[in-house]
Design a protein around this motif. Structure first.
Motif, PDB file in Angstrom:
ATOM      1  N   UNK A 165       0.909  -1.271  -0.002  1.00  0.00           N
ATOM      2  CA  UNK A 165      -0.011  -0.010   0.024  1.00  0.00           C
ATOM      3  C   UNK A 165       0.788   1.216   0.033  1.00  0.00           C
ATOM      4  N   UNK A 166       1.909   1.213   0.783  1.00  0.00           N
ATOM      5  CA  UNK A 166       2.858   2.476   0.776  1.00  0.00           C
ATOM      6  C   UNK A 166       3.425   2.737  -0.640  1.00  0.00           C
ATOM      7  N   UNK A 167       3.712   1.590  -0.993  1.00  0.00           N
ATOM      8  CA  UNK A 167       4.470   1.603  -2.440  1.00  0.00           C
ATOM      9  C   UNK A 167       3.321   2.205  -3.467  1.00  0.00           C
ATOM     10  N   UNK A 168       2.473   1.771  -3.524  1.00  0.00           N
ATOM     11  CA  UNK A 168       1.467   2.117  -4.407  1.00  0.00           C
ATOM     12  C   UNK A 168       1.023   3.597  -4.207  1.00  0.00           C
ATOM     13  N   UNK A 201      -5.811  -1.358  -0.658  1.00  0.00           N
ATOM     14  CA  UNK A 201      -6.235  -0.883   0.818  1.00  0.00           C
ATOM     15  C   UNK A 201      -7.500  -2.125   1.168  1.00  0.00           C
ATOM     16  N   UNK A 202      -8.196  -2.682   0.086  1.00  0.00           N
ATOM     17  CA  UNK A 202      -9.052  -3.755   0.490  1.00  0.00           C
ATOM     18  C   UNK A 202      -8.243  -5.114   0.875  1.00  0.00           C
ATOM     19  N   UNK A 203      -7.142  -5.303   0.250  1.00  0.00           N
ATOM     20  CA  UNK A 203      -6.256  -6.366   0.569  1.00  0.00           C
ATOM     21  C   UNK A 203      -5.904  -6.386   2.090  1.00  0.00           C
ATOM     22  N   UNK A 204      -5.393  -5.057   2.412  1.00  0.00           N
ATOM     23  CA  UNK A 204      -4.963  -4.811   3.805  1.00  0.00           C
ATOM     24  C   UNK A 204      -5.983  -5.096   4.847  1.00  0.00           C
TER      25      UNK A 204
END
Length: 187
Positions: free
Chosen positions: A122-125, A151-154
């Protein structure tokens, strides 16, 4: 030779001339001297016997003290052994509790690592979206979709993690009813 025959030719002493009746005081003094020698020997024997008895008593006292020390040491060692046995029992009980929780903890650790990986993704995206916004004036629709998907995966990973307290309660419930354990598929 005449001298030797002269001494042998002396008539033997007449015992009657030196009897106790004739010299009672001398005989009593001789008897007293004999008694004195006898009592001196008896005193020396008594002193020697007392020394031996004292030495033996000292040995007995030393032996009693040594026995008392050994018994105290043995009592201390028995107490230490009992303490170690109770400590061992506590450790075994704790190890059993930990071993019941350990597989679940391993699963939780894997889930936490997956969450960390999802956060890094998420941080990379997010970094890529921010760069696109700076470079192009706004993110692309594909970047926004990637961000939503990350975000959904997290959130899915976070929802999959059970709280540790719940897993302990589950482990205690499993320990209370061992017949339920084989039926459970989630381990």
């Amino acid at each position: 030779m005449s001298t030797s025959s002269g001494s042998s030719s002396k008539p033997p002493a007449d015992i009657g001339k030196t009897t106790a009746r004739r010299f009672p005081l001398v005989h009593q003094l001789i008897h007293f001297a004999d008694l004195r020698n006898f009592y001196r020997e008896m005193r020396e024997a008594l002193i020697s016997a007392n020394r031996r008895a004292g030495a033996q008593q000292g040995l007995v006292t030393k032996a009693k003290n040594k026995i008392a020390q050994l018994q105290a040491e043995m009592t201390r060692l028995e107490q230490e052994r009992d303490d170690l046995l109770s400590y061992r029992q506590r450790v075994e009980e704790e190890a059993n509790q930990i071993s019941a929780v350990l597989p679940r903890l391993k699963d939780r650790l894997l889930q936490v690592q997956q969450i960390e990986q999802a956060l890094e993704n998420l941080a990379d995206i997010k970094e890529a979206v921010d760069q696109q916004e700076r470079a192009n004036g706004g993110p692309t629709s594909q970047s926004i979709q990637d961000l939503k998907l990350a975000v959904e995966r997290l959130l899915e990973r976070a929802d999959a993690v059970e709280f540790f307290e719940e897993s302990i309660e589950d482990a205690e419930a499993d320990a209370d009813s061992p017949t339920d354990r084989p039926d459970r598929g989630d381990g």
